[in-house]
Design a protein around this motif. Structure first.
Motif, short mmCIF file in Angstrom:
data_model
loop_
_atom_site.label_atom_id
_atom_site.label_comp_id
_atom_site.label_asym_id
_atom_site.label_seq_id
_atom_site.Cartn_x
_atom_site.Cartn_y
_atom_site.Cartn_z
N GLU A 248 -5.02 -27.16 7.60
CA GLU A 248 -3.57 -27.15 7.41
C GLU A 248 -3.00 -28.54 7.60
OE1 GLU A 248 -2.49 -24.36 10.36
OE2 GLU A 248 -3.16 -22.61 9.22
N ARG A 249 -3.88 -29.52 7.94
CA ARG A 249 -3.41 -30.88 8.20
C ARG A 249 -3.18 -31.63 6.89
NH1 ARG A 249 -7.50 -33.29 12.61
NH2 ARG A 249 -6.02 -35.03 12.49
N SER A 250 -2.41 -32.69 6.98
CA SER A 250 -2.05 -33.45 5.78
C SER A 250 -3.23 -34.29 5.30
CB SER A 250 -0.88 -34.39 6.09
OG SER A 250 -1.29 -35.40 7.01
N VAL A 251 -3.14 -34.69 4.04
CA VAL A 251 -4.18 -35.54 3.46
C VAL A 251 -4.33 -36.82 4.26
CG1 VAL A 251 -4.86 -36.83 1.40
CG2 VAL A 251 -3.73 -34.61 1.18
N GLU A 252 -3.21 -37.40 4.70
CA GLU A 252 -3.25 -38.66 5.42
C GLU A 252 -4.01 -38.52 6.75
OE1 GLU A 252 -0.10 -38.58 2.51
OE2 GLU A 252 -0.52 -37.26 4.21
N ASP A 253 -3.80 -37.40 7.44
CA ASP A 253 -4.48 -37.19 8.72
C ASP A 253 -5.99 -37.06 8.53
OD1 ASP A 253 -2.15 -37.29 10.10
OD2 ASP A 253 -1.91 -35.13 10.32
N ILE A 254 -6.39 -36.39 7.47
CA ILE A 254 -7.81 -36.12 7.25
C ILE A 254 -8.53 -37.34 6.69
CG2 ILE A 254 -9.42 -34.78 5.83
CD1 ILE A 254 -8.35 -33.20 8.12
N ALA A 255 -7.83 -38.14 5.90
CA ALA A 255 -8.48 -39.22 5.15
C ALA A 255 -9.22 -40.21 6.04
CB ALA A 255 -7.45 -39.96 4.30
N GLY A 256 -8.70 -40.48 7.23
CA GLY A 256 -9.31 -41.50 8.08
C GLY A 256 -10.40 -40.99 9.00
N LEU A 257 -10.74 -39.70 8.92
CA LEU A 257 -11.71 -39.12 9.83
C LEU A 257 -13.12 -39.14 9.24
CD1 LEU A 257 -9.73 -35.96 11.02
CD2 LEU A 257 -9.95 -38.16 12.21
N ASP A 258 -14.11 -39.20 10.13
CA ASP A 258 -15.50 -39.05 9.72
C ASP A 258 -15.78 -37.57 9.57
OD1 ASP A 258 -18.21 -38.98 9.35
OD2 ASP A 258 -18.74 -39.85 11.30
N LEU A 259 -15.99 -37.13 8.32
CA LEU A 259 -16.19 -35.71 8.05
C LEU A 259 -17.65 -35.33 7.83
CD1 LEU A 259 -13.13 -34.96 5.72
CD2 LEU A 259 -13.35 -34.61 8.18
N GLY A 260 -18.55 -36.23 8.18
CA GLY A 260 -19.97 -35.88 8.17
C GLY A 260 -20.44 -35.33 6.83
N ILE A 261 -20.91 -34.08 6.85
CA ILE A 261 -21.50 -33.48 5.65
C ILE A 261 -20.47 -32.77 4.77
CG2 ILE A 261 -23.76 -33.16 6.73
CD1 ILE A 261 -22.97 -30.18 7.06
N CYS A 262 -19.18 -32.92 5.09
CA CYS A 262 -18.15 -32.20 4.33
C CYS A 262 -18.13 -32.67 2.88
CB CYS A 262 -16.79 -32.42 4.98
SG CYS A 262 -15.48 -31.48 4.19
N ARG A 263 -18.28 -31.72 1.95
CA ARG A 263 -18.27 -32.03 0.51
C ARG A 263 -16.87 -31.95 -0.08
NH1 ARG A 263 -23.02 -31.69 -2.60
NH2 ARG A 263 -21.76 -30.92 -4.33
N ARG A 264 -16.02 -31.08 0.51
CA ARG A 264 -14.69 -30.93 -0.04
C ARG A 264 -13.75 -30.35 1.01
NH1 ARG A 264 -12.65 -27.90 -5.62
NH2 ARG A 264 -10.43 -28.11 -5.16
N VAL A 265 -12.50 -30.75 0.96
CA VAL A 265 -11.48 -30.23 1.86
C VAL A 265 -10.54 -29.34 1.06
CG1 VAL A 265 -9.58 -30.81 3.41
CG2 VAL A 265 -11.61 -32.28 3.32
N PHE A 266 -10.29 -28.13 1.58
CA PHE A 266 -9.33 -27.20 0.97
C PHE A 266 -8.10 -27.15 1.87
CE2 PHE A 266 -13.39 -25.88 -0.69
CZ PHE A 266 -13.12 -25.53 -2.01
N TYR A 267 -6.95 -27.33 1.27
CA TYR A 267 -5.72 -27.42 2.05
C TYR A 267 -4.97 -26.09 2.07
CZ TYR A 267 -6.56 -32.37 2.19
OH TYR A 267 -7.13 -33.61 2.42
N ASN A 268 -5.02 -25.42 3.23
CA ASN A 268 -4.17 -24.26 3.51
C ASN A 268 -4.10 -23.28 2.35
OD1 ASN A 268 -2.49 -22.72 5.12
ND2 ASN A 268 -0.63 -23.77 4.44
N GLN A 269 -5.26 -22.85 1.91
CA GLN A 269 -5.27 -21.93 0.79
C GLN A 269 -6.38 -20.91 0.95
OE1 GLN A 269 -6.27 -23.80 -2.92
NE2 GLN A 269 -7.78 -25.15 -2.01
N GLU A 270 -6.28 -19.83 0.24
CA GLU A 270 -7.30 -18.78 0.27
C GLU A 270 -7.87 -18.58 -1.13
OE1 GLU A 270 -8.30 -17.79 2.95
OE2 GLU A 270 -6.69 -17.84 4.43
N ASP A 271 -8.25 -19.68 -1.76
CA ASP A 271 -8.81 -19.62 -3.10
C ASP A 271 -10.32 -19.39 -2.98
OD1 ASP A 271 -9.61 -19.87 -5.69
OD2 ASP A 271 -8.44 -21.69 -6.10
N PHE A 272 -10.70 -18.13 -2.83
CA PHE A 272 -12.10 -17.81 -2.57
C PHE A 272 -12.98 -18.10 -3.78
CE2 PHE A 272 -10.07 -15.34 0.79
CZ PHE A 272 -10.90 -15.65 1.87
N MET A 273 -12.47 -17.93 -4.98
CA MET A 273 -13.29 -18.21 -6.15
C MET A 273 -13.62 -19.69 -6.24
SD MET A 273 -15.07 -17.44 -8.71
CE MET A 273 -14.76 -15.69 -8.97
#
Length: 913
Positions: A248-273
Motif C-alpha cells: 500500500e506504500r507509494s512508488v517513491e517509498d519502495i523505489a529506494g529499498l533493496d527488494l532482494g528477489i522481488c520480481r514485481r511490486v503490485f500496488y494495493n490491488q487484488e488482481d489475481f489473474m
C-alpha cells in the motif's frame, strides 16, 4: 519417539514421522489388547503433535486435511484415520500429489497402484505438467485464507504450463522457515498484512530461523518494512526463487529499498489473474532451456546431410549390417540430434549468438556470475583457458601445490613463474589438507618486500578439495586484496558446483563471495573500517600484518573466476563444465585474451549433447537444486550416523570428522564433529560462517586401516570386485565416499549392509585365525595406522630455474621443455643411484611431473629439487599408478651438464647482494 537432534533436516524428519504415523495407526486397527492400544494412542498423539509444527508449511495434505485426521483420531475413527494416513504417506513417498488430487476418504475411488509416479514411463512423466507451490505471506483468518486459496484456484487455466497450490503463512519468520523447509516453493507472494513473529516454537524451527536471519536486525524493523525485508532475506537463503510484493506504500517509498528477489511490486490491488500470470512467467523463465529446445526441434526436421559426420541422423548405423546393436542401445534421438551444423536454429559454441548464448546467460544468472561459458571437454580445459587468458610469461602465480594437474600444465603453457603453496599435512591419513591463509599472506608479503608485487597476477586454490575441505573464501580474498588490490582469484570448484543451491554452502562459493565483496567494499562503513586499520598498521612489521585480520581497500578490484565440473556434482553428460566469471576488469582487459584462449582449447566440433545437458542441468538446479542438495546432505549425514553408532563397524572403521581433518586453530567455532553419538547433529552454520576451513559433509572419508587393507586394495578388491560399489579417491589408509544429488537412502542402506558384512567376515576370519595369522593381521593394521610416512612439502626449484634467491618462484616452462631433449635427461633408480646421489649430497632435479594416483597431484614438477623426504615418500608409496615414473628405468632427472648450460644458473642474485 526419536528426538529432533536425531535428524539433520526437517524434510527427513517429516517423512519419517508420517511413516511412523502410518505404522502406528495400522497397528491400532489390528490390536485388541487394551494396554497396547493405550500405548499406541500415546504414540499417535505424539506424532500428531510433532507434525503439527511442520505441516503448515506444505500444501499437501494441507492443514484442513491434517486437522480432519486429528479429529478422526480423537473420535476413535481409527480405520478411517489409518486409510487417510496411508494415502498421505504413499503420496508423499511417490510424489503422486504433484500430478493429481489425492482423495483421503475411504469411499473415494483411486487406482493408486497404477497412478503412482514410479509406475509411469519416462515419456508419460515428461508429458505431465510440473507442480510447484506458492507461498502467500499474510496474517489472515481461516475464512480469509480459504478466500485467498480459492482465488488462486480460480485463476487456473487448462493451457497453463504448470500447476501449483498455495501455502499461506502469517509472518515473516514463518515465511523464512517455509522456504527452508519446503523445497516445492517456487514463488512467494508477500502481502501487506504479514506480522513479524511466528507462533510456532520448536527446536528445529528455531535452528532454521537463526540460520536465515539475524534476530537483532528483525526486532528493529518497522512493520511497513516487513515485506521488503522478507524479500531481501529470502535472497540470502534461496536466491533462485521469485517474490511478488503487494503493498500500500507509494512508488517513491519502495523505489529506494533493496527488494532482494522481488520480481514485481503490485500496488494495493487484488488482481489475481495478473499475479497468476506473473508467477507462471517467473517459473517459465527458469524452466526455459533454449539450446536443448533448439536441439530437440532440429532433430524433428527432415534434413539432407551433405557434410561431415556420417553418424548424423543415424544414417551410417541404420544402413549397417554390423553395428545395429549400437543403434538399439542408444535409441534414435541421440543420432537425430547429432550434427556439426550451426544453422537450422542451432548455434556455434565458439561464436554464440543464438540459443547457446542465451543458455550461457541463464547459467550466469543461476550461478551468480557476470559471465558464464560452457566447456565440452572438462574442467581440465577450463582451468587452462582461464590461466592462459590471464597469465602472461613472467607473471608470478601463487598455486596450491596439491591442485589438479591441469593447473600445473596450465602454468607451463602460460609461462608463469610459480610460487607453490604448501597445504597443512594430515600424515596420519596420508593426505594433505588445504593452504592456510597465513602461508598465502607470508608469500605475498615476501614478494612485496622483494619489489615483485606488481608481477604477482593470480592466486589459484582448490575449493573444495577432493577430500572436502572448503576455504573461508571471503576472508582469503579480502586479506589478499589488502596486500595486492588487483589480485586475480581462480577458484577450482570442480567438486563444488552444487554448493550454490544450499544456503549453508553458498556463502563459501567464489561467485557469491565476489558479489558480496563488490557490495560491501562500496559502503561508507567499510571505508571507515579500512582507513582506521591502515592508520593502525602504518608502522607495522610483516609479523603484525600476518597476525591481523586485514581489510581490503575500498578501491580493490574484484576479479574472480570459478571453474566447475557440472558433470561431477550436477546433471550433465561427462566432460560438461562451466567457467564462471565475476571480474570487474573483464570487459576492458581480459575479454579478447579470454576469447583467444577459449578458441585455443575448445574443439571446433563440440558435442551438442553435452551442451544440451548443461542447459538442462542448469534448469534442474534452478527449480529443484535446493531439494536435491538437501537430500544429498541428508544421505551423507545418515551415512555418518549409521557408521559412527554401529558397534561392529566401530571395530574396523572410523568416519573422519572435521576435528580429524582440520587442525584446532583453524576451527574457530570449536566444532569437531557434525554428528555426536550423545548429542546428535551439530548445526553446521556456525562452522561455515567462522572457521578458516570447513568439511563438506557430502564427502565421507572412512579410515579403513583397522581392516588390515590399504585404501587401494579395499577399493578395488573388496568394494568394487566383490560388492560392485564404485568409489574414486583413496589414500594409504582411507577411502572416500561421495554422495551426490542422485544418491538415494537405499544406496546408503546398501553401503552400510556391505560394511557390516565386511566387518562380520573379519570377525569370523580372526576368530578362526592361528597365532601367526593374527600376528600378521596386527602387523598390517599397525603399519597402516601407526607407521605412516610423513608427507613432504614442496622442496624448491633448482637455481637454474629461479630468477633470484629472494623469493621462491620458479620457471616451470623452461624446465618442462628442457626435458624434450633426451640428451638433457638421465634415469636414476629410487633404491639405487638416486638414493646414493642424495646421500652423497648431490642436487638432483626432476625432469618431469611425478603424479602418484592416489593422491593424484604432483609430488615433483619439472625443475624441482628432489629432497630426501620426497624420496622416502615415493619409496613408501603402495599405489599401482605413478604417472611420469617408469619402474623399469627409474626417475627421470636432468643431467648436471644440462643444468649448468642454462644462463640463469650463472646469474643468480642472492639476498646478500
Amino acid at each position: 519417539m526419536d528426538s529432533v537432534s536425531d535428524y539433520y533436516s526437517a524434510t527427513q524428519l517429516r517423512s519419517d514421522r508420517w511413516s511412523a504415523l502410518r505404522e502406528a495407526t495400522t497397528s491400532i486397527c489390528r490390536e485388541r489388547d487394551a494396554k497396547k492400544i493405550a500405548t499406541l494412542k500415546l504414540r499417535v498423539n505424539e506424532l500428531f503433535e510433532a507434525l503439527a509444527v511442520i505441516e503448515p508449511y506444505w500444501a499437501f495434505p494441507g492443514m484442513a486435511a491434517f486437522d480432519h485426521m486429528r479429529r478422526q483420531f480423537e473420535h476413535g475413527n481409527f480405520d478411517d484415520l489409518s486409510f487417510g494416513v496411508h494415502r498421505v504417506t504413499r503420496a508423499l513417498t511417490t510424489g503422486a500429489y504433484r500430478r493429481r488430487t489425492i482423495p483421503l476418504d475411504r469411499d473415494s475411488m483411486d487406482d493408486e497402484e497404477h497412478n503412482d509416479e514410479a509406475m509411469l514411463s519416462p515419456e508419460a512423466r515428461a508429458m505431465a505438467r510440473p507442480y510447484f507451490e506458492v507461498l502467500i505471506v499474510d496474517n489472515v483468518s481461516e475464512q480469509q485464507e480459504r478466500w485467498l486459496k480459492s482465488n488462486v484456484t480460480r485463476m487456473r487455466r487448462a493451457e497453463d504450463p504448470f500447476h501449483y497450490e498455495a501455502v499461506v503463512v502469517p509472518s515473516l519468520e514463518d515465511a523464512l522457515i517455509a522456504v527452508l523447509f519446503n523445497h516445492n516453493i517456487q514463488a512467494i507472494v508477500v502481502r501487506p498484512g504479514l506480522v513479524l513473529k511466528s507462533k510456532n516454537e520448536n527446536e528445529i524451527l528455531s535452528k532454521y530461523l537463526s540460520n536465515a536471519s539475524g534476530a537483532d536486525e528483525l526486532e528493529a524493523l518497522l512493520p511497513e518494512n516487513y515485506g521488503p525485508e522478507l524479500c531481501r532475506l529470502i535472497d540470502r537463503v534461496r536466491p533462485e526463487l521469485d517474490a511478488y510484493l503487494v503493498t500500500e506504500r507509494s512508488v517513491e517509498d519502495i523505489a529506494g529499498l533493496d527488494l532482494g528477489i522481488c520480481r514485481r511490486v503490485f500496488y494495493n490491488q487484488e488482481d489475481f489473474m495478473e499475479l497468476h500470470l506473473n508467477i507462471l512467467r517467473g517459473v517459465e523463465a527458469r524452466n526455459k532451456t533454449p539450446f536443448f529446445t533448439a536441439l530437440v526441434n532440429y532433430s524433428k526436421q527432415p534434413t539432407g546431410v551433405f557434410h561431415a559426420m556420417p553418424i548424423s541422423r543415424g544414417k551410417s548405423i541404420s544402413r549397417s549390417h554390423w553395428i545395429q546393436d549400437m543403434g538399439a542401445f542408444y535409441g534414435p534421438n541421440i543420432f537425430l540430434a547429432e550434427t556439426s551444423a550451426t544453422s537450422g536454429g542451432l548455434d556455434s559454441l565458439l561464436e554464440p549468438h543464438g540459443p547457446i548464448k542465451e543458455a550461457q546467460e541463464l547459467a550466469s544468472r543461476a550461478f551468480g556470475s557476470k559471465q558464464t561459458f560452457f566447456a565440452t571437454n572438462g574442467t581440465s580445459t577450463c582451468n587452462k583457458i582461464v590461466v592462459q587468458a590471464l597469465v602472461r610469461p613472467g607473471d608470478i602465480v601463487l598455486v596450491d601445490r596439491d591442485c589438479h594437474k591441469s593447473h600445473h600444465y596450465g602454468m607451463v603453457l602460460a609461462g608463469a613463474e610459480v610460487v607453490y603453496l604448501d597445504s597443512y599435512p594430515l600424515n596420519e591419513y596420508s593426505m594433505y589438507g588445504a593452504v592456510p591463509l597465513r602461508e598465502i599472506k607470508h608469500q605475498l608479503l615476501a614478494l612485496k618486500a622483494a619489489g615483485k608485487l606488481d608481477r604477482v597476477r593470480m592466486l589459484l586454490l582448490t575449493n573444495c578439495t577432493f577430500d572436502g575441505l572448503v576455504y573461508n573464501v571471503e576472508r582469503v580474498m579480502e586479506e589478499c586484496l589488502a596486500i595486492k588490490r588487483d589480485l586475480v582469484f581462480l577458484w577450482d570448484e570442480a567438486w563444488f558446483a552444487f554448493a550454490r543451491f544450499s544456503p549453508t554452502y553458498r556463502q563459501r562459493t567464489g561467485m557469491r563471495t565476489a558479489n558480496n565483496l563488490r557490495r560491501r567494499l562500496r559502503t561508507d562503513a567499510h571505508r571507515r573500517t579500512y582507513e582506521a586499520q591502515q592508520e593502525a598498521l602504518a608502522d607495522a612489521t610483516d609479523e603484525e600484518w600476518l597476525d591481523t585480520r586485514l581489510v581490503a581497500p575500498p578501491d580493490a578490484r574484484i576479479r574472480v573466476y570459478a571453474t566447475q565440473s557440472t558433470h561431477k556434482t550436477l546433471t550433465s553428460l561427462r566432460q560438461g563444465s562451466m567457467i564462471h566469471v565475476n571480474d570487474q576488469d573483464f570487459k576492458g582487459e581480459v575479454e579478447q585474451s579470454f576469447h583467444e584462449a577459449y578458441m585455443t582449447h575448445t574443439s571446433t566440433s563440440p558435442n551438442y549433447q553435452i551442451i544440451a545437458s548443461l542447459d538442462v542441468g542448469r534448469r534442474q538446479v534452478e527449480l529443484e537444486g535446493f531439494e536435491f542438495v538437501q537430500r544429498q546432505i541428508e544421505a551423507a549425514m545418515s551415512m555418518r550416523k549409521a557408521i559412527s553408532t554401529h558397534p561392529l563397524l566401530q571395530k574396523y572403521f572410523k568416519v573422519l570428522t572435521a576435528g580429524d581433518m582440520i587442525p584446532e586453530h583453524h576451527r574457530q567455532s570449536g566444532v569437531t564433529s557434525y554428528f555426536d553419538n550423545d548429542q546428535g547433529w551439530t548445526d553446521m552454520w556456525d562452522c561455515w560462517e567462522q572457521d578458516d576451513f570447513v568439511l563438506d559433509a557430502t564427502r565421507v572419508t572412512l579410515a579403513v586401516g583397522g581392516t588390515g587393507w590399504d585404501g587401494d586394495t579395499f577399493k578395488t578388491d573388496i568394494l568394487m570386485d566383490k560388492y560392485g560399489i564404485q568409489i574414486n579417491k583413496t589414500s594409504r589408509n582411507t577411502v572416500l565416499f561421495m554422495t551426490n544429488i542422485g544418491t538415494t537412502r537405499s544406496s546408503v542402506a546398501y553401503l552400510i549392509e556391505v560394511l557390516v558384512e565386511i566387518a562380520k567376515d573379519l570377525d569370523d576370519l580372526l576368530d578362526d585365525a592361528s597365532n601367526m595369522e593374527r600376528m600378521s593381521f596386527d602387523r598390517r593394521v599397525k603399519n597402516l595406522t601407526e607407521n605412516y610416512p610423513p608427507l613432504p612439502d614442496f622442496s624448491r626449484f633448482h637455481d637454474a630455474f629461479r630468477p633470484d634467491n629472494l623469493t621462491p618462484e620458479g620457471d616451470i616452462r623452461t624446465a618442462y621443455y628442457l626435458s624434450y631433449d633426451l640428451n638433457n635427461c638421465d634415469y636414476l633408480e629410487l633404491d639405487g643411484s638416486l638414493k646414493d646421489a642424495l646421500e652423497a649430497g648431490k642436487e638432483v632435479v626432476s625432469a618431469s611431473f611425478i603424479i602418484p594416483y592416489p593422491p593424484g597431484f604432483p609430488i615433483l614438477v619439472p625443475g624441482q629439487v628432489i629432497s630426501k623426504e620426497i624420496l622416502a615418500f615415493m619409496r613408501a608409496l603402495d599405489v599401482n599408478e605413478i604417472h611420469g615414473y617408469r619402474a623399469d628405468l627409474g626417475l627421470r632427472v636432468f643431467t648436471p651438464e644440462a643444468l649448468a648450460a642454462l644462463p640463469k644458473a650463472k646469474n643468480i642474485k642472492t639476498a646478500a647482494e
